[in-house]
Design an enzyme around this catalytic site. Structure first.
Site, mmCIF file in Angstrom:
data_model
loop_
_atom_site.group_PDB
_atom_site.id
_atom_site.type_symbol
_atom_site.label_atom_id
_atom_site.label_comp_id
_atom_site.label_asym_id
_atom_site.label_seq_id
_atom_site.Cartn_x
_atom_site.Cartn_y
_atom_site.Cartn_z
ATOM 1 N N ASP A 113 0.822 -1.211 0.000
ATOM 2 C CA ASP A 113 0.000 0.000 0.000
ATOM 3 C C ASP A 113 0.856 1.259 0.000
ATOM 4 O O ASP A 113 2.073 1.206 0.191
ATOM 5 C CB ASP A 113 -0.899 0.030 1.244
ATOM 6 C CG ASP A 113 -1.809 -1.172 1.353
ATOM 7 O OD1 ASP A 113 -2.145 -1.738 0.300
ATOM 8 O OD2 ASP A 113 -2.175 -1.543 2.486
ATOM 9 N N TYR A 123 5.639 -10.171 6.998
ATOM 10 C CA TYR A 123 5.617 -8.725 7.214
ATOM 11 C C TYR A 123 6.153 -8.427 8.605
ATOM 12 O O TYR A 123 5.962 -9.211 9.538
ATOM 13 C CB TYR A 123 4.197 -8.171 7.104
ATOM 14 C CG TYR A 123 3.720 -7.964 5.690
ATOM 15 C CD1 TYR A 123 3.884 -6.736 5.052
ATOM 16 C CD2 TYR A 123 3.106 -8.992 4.983
ATOM 17 C CE1 TYR A 123 3.443 -6.534 3.748
ATOM 18 C CE2 TYR A 123 2.663 -8.806 3.681
ATOM 19 C CZ TYR A 123 2.834 -7.572 3.071
ATOM 20 O OH TYR A 123 2.404 -7.380 1.780
#
Length: 245
Positions: free
Chosen positions: A52, A110
């Site tokens: 993002d 992540y």
């Protein structure tokens, strides 16, 4: 033409995400522009994931075809010379034409950085989420353990996420203390748009308000986005690694 896999790293602070957009700077757009100059024709890259706006990557994986005859060492140097300093090609290698970075990926990792110390330098907030209240890492890890396994993550999805299935398998989720930081690591089959940030923001909110840790599993099982709490900022999130085995 030969297909090439590239391991790349980038600081996403100044970009509107990975995926190309016609009028805004993106990671994909910058790399494709550089490759076009080298290849003398348009190059379309594929990626393991689309981070993002504002999200970073330590080891994102992309692939592309190139028609010119050039060794990989020189190609890496050439691409990096055309990129801004916040995007780097780390490694290149040849792969089969069948290789797909996204669909052949088995797991993704992540990491999320939380700055949890008042005595810090201003620049330490650049790629970390500063939380003033002292966090209890044991309570955070109790909530993190609830993520392990196969779950419907509708609660932590985004309204704009059009993914049909919200079922995701999580293999690892834990918080670790690292000097002034608390680092959240999560490994899963794949992730929904803003899912990690929504999970982190919700856990921190529960911890700050000293609510029961069982509140988290109730929120997860509700499968209702309205029960999720704050979405943690993008600046502290990194795509850490993509696994193919």
């Amino acid at each position: 033409m030969k297909k090439i896999l590239a391991e790349i790293a980038y600081d996403g602070s100044l970009y509107h995400g990975f995926q190309i957009q016609p009028t805004k700077p993106t990671i994909q757009g910058e790399i494709e522009k550089a490759l076009e100059k080298i290849n003398k024709t348009k190059v379309k890259i594929q990626s393991a994931g689309r981070t993002d706006k504002g999200v970073h990557a330590k080891r994102q994986i992309i692939s592309f075809y190139i028609k010119i005859n050039i060794n990989l060492k020189n190609l890496k140097t050439a691409i990096n010379s055309l990129l801004k300093n916040d995007i780097r090609i780390i490694k290149l290698k040849y792969v089969s034409n069948e290789f797909q970075p996204r669909f052949h990926a088995k797991k993704r990792k992540y990491t999320y950085y939380i700055l949890n110390n008042e005595n810090h330098y201003p620049w330490e907030e650049y790629q970390a989420y500063y939380v003033r209240k002292k966090l209890n890492i044991n309570r955070l890890n109790t909530m993190a353990e609830m993520l392990i396994g196969l779950h419907d993550f509708t609660t932590f999805s985004c309204i704009r996420d059009q993914t049909n299935s919200k079922l995701k398998e999580i293999y690892l989720a834990k918080f670790k203390k690292k000097n002034k930081f608390i680092v959240f690591e999560i490994i899963g089959s794949s992730f929904l748009w803003k899912m990690v940030r929504s999970i982190v923001g919700t856990m921190i909110d529960i911890e700050i308000k000293n609510e029961s840790v069982d509140t988290f599993i109730k929120i997860l099982k509700s499968k209702n986005r309205k029960y999720a709490r704050t979405t943690a900022p993008a600046k502290a999130l990194f795509l850490d690694r993509v696994f193919y085995e």
